[in-house]
Design an enzyme around this catalytic site. Sequence first.
Site, PDB file in Angstrom:
ATOM      1  N   CYS A  34       0.648  -1.327   0.297  1.00  0.00           N
ATOM      2  CA  CYS A  34       0.247   0.036   0.320  1.00  0.00           C
ATOM      3  C   CYS A  34       0.949   1.808  -0.197  1.00  0.00           C
ATOM      4  O   CYS A  34       0.091   2.167  -0.484  1.00  0.00           O
ATOM      5  CB  CYS A  34      -0.695  -0.526   1.421  1.00  0.00           C
ATOM      6  SG  CYS A  34      -1.972  -1.054   1.858  1.00  0.00           S
ATOM      7  N   ASP A  36       1.446   2.112   2.940  1.00  0.00           N
ATOM      8  CA  ASP A  36       1.075   3.088   4.577  1.00  0.00           C
ATOM      9  C   ASP A  36       2.002   2.108   5.583  1.00  0.00           C
ATOM     10  O   ASP A  36       1.063   1.132   5.235  1.00  0.00           O
ATOM     11  CB  ASP A  36      -0.124   3.601   4.605  1.00  0.00           C
ATOM     12  CG  ASP A  36      -0.864   4.819   3.603  1.00  0.00           C
ATOM     13  OD1 ASP A  36       0.288   5.798   3.096  1.00  0.00           O
ATOM     14  OD2 ASP A  36      -2.204   4.429   2.902  1.00  0.00           O
ATOM     15  N   CYS A  59       1.792   8.826   3.228  1.00  0.00           N
ATOM     16  CA  CYS A  59       1.609  10.099   2.449  1.00  0.00           C
ATOM     17  C   CYS A  59       0.933  10.905   3.573  1.00  0.00           C
ATOM     18  O   CYS A  59       1.163  10.540   4.536  1.00  0.00           O
ATOM     19  CB  CYS A  59       0.278   9.838   1.574  1.00  0.00           C
ATOM     20  SG  CYS A  59      -1.445   9.034   2.880  1.00  0.00           S
ATOM     21  N   CYS A 103      -6.697   6.105   6.120  1.00  0.00           N
ATOM     22  CA  CYS A 103      -5.698   6.793   6.384  1.00  0.00           C
ATOM     23  C   CYS A 103      -6.101   6.427   7.914  1.00  0.00           C
ATOM     24  O   CYS A 103      -5.121   6.118   8.917  1.00  0.00           O
ATOM     25  CB  CYS A 103      -5.211   7.793   5.986  1.00  0.00           C
ATOM     26  SG  CYS A 103      -4.350   8.032   4.909  1.00  0.00           S
TER      27      CYS A 103
END
Length: 144
Positions: A34, A36, A59, A103
Amino acid sequence: MNYSAKVMDHFSNPRNVGEIPDANGVGQVGNPTCGDIMKMYLKIENNVIEDVKFKTFGCGAAIATSSIATEMIKGKTVDEALKLTNKAVVEALDGLPPVKIHCSVLAEQAVKSALADYYTRQGIDPEPFVGKLEEDCHHCEGGF
């Protein structure tokens, strides 16, 4: 993508970044596929989160959600921290674009993963308190 001023602030000036060498709860969630990955460190004394730090690879929204989540649980009891939801994280940041909601889910899971580790270190089965932790990265399937 439009980010709120709060998201931009937590991205530009993230709070509680780093590691706690003597942490008694450490959790990592996310997936290199991903992009993350969140790692959360907790220092818990007398059932209160005295200190919390995080390291996030991802991010801006991932960094912002990690930062605000640490602020939301610092000084709280373990029970209060267990009630943290991704919805509360999104609201605290004055919203996130739909493609970045995952997120906030990761931030919630990072907290729960660290709390699960804390329980495990105490010799307590974390599942009745924390629930089943999702290890998969199903939000990646749609791409970005």
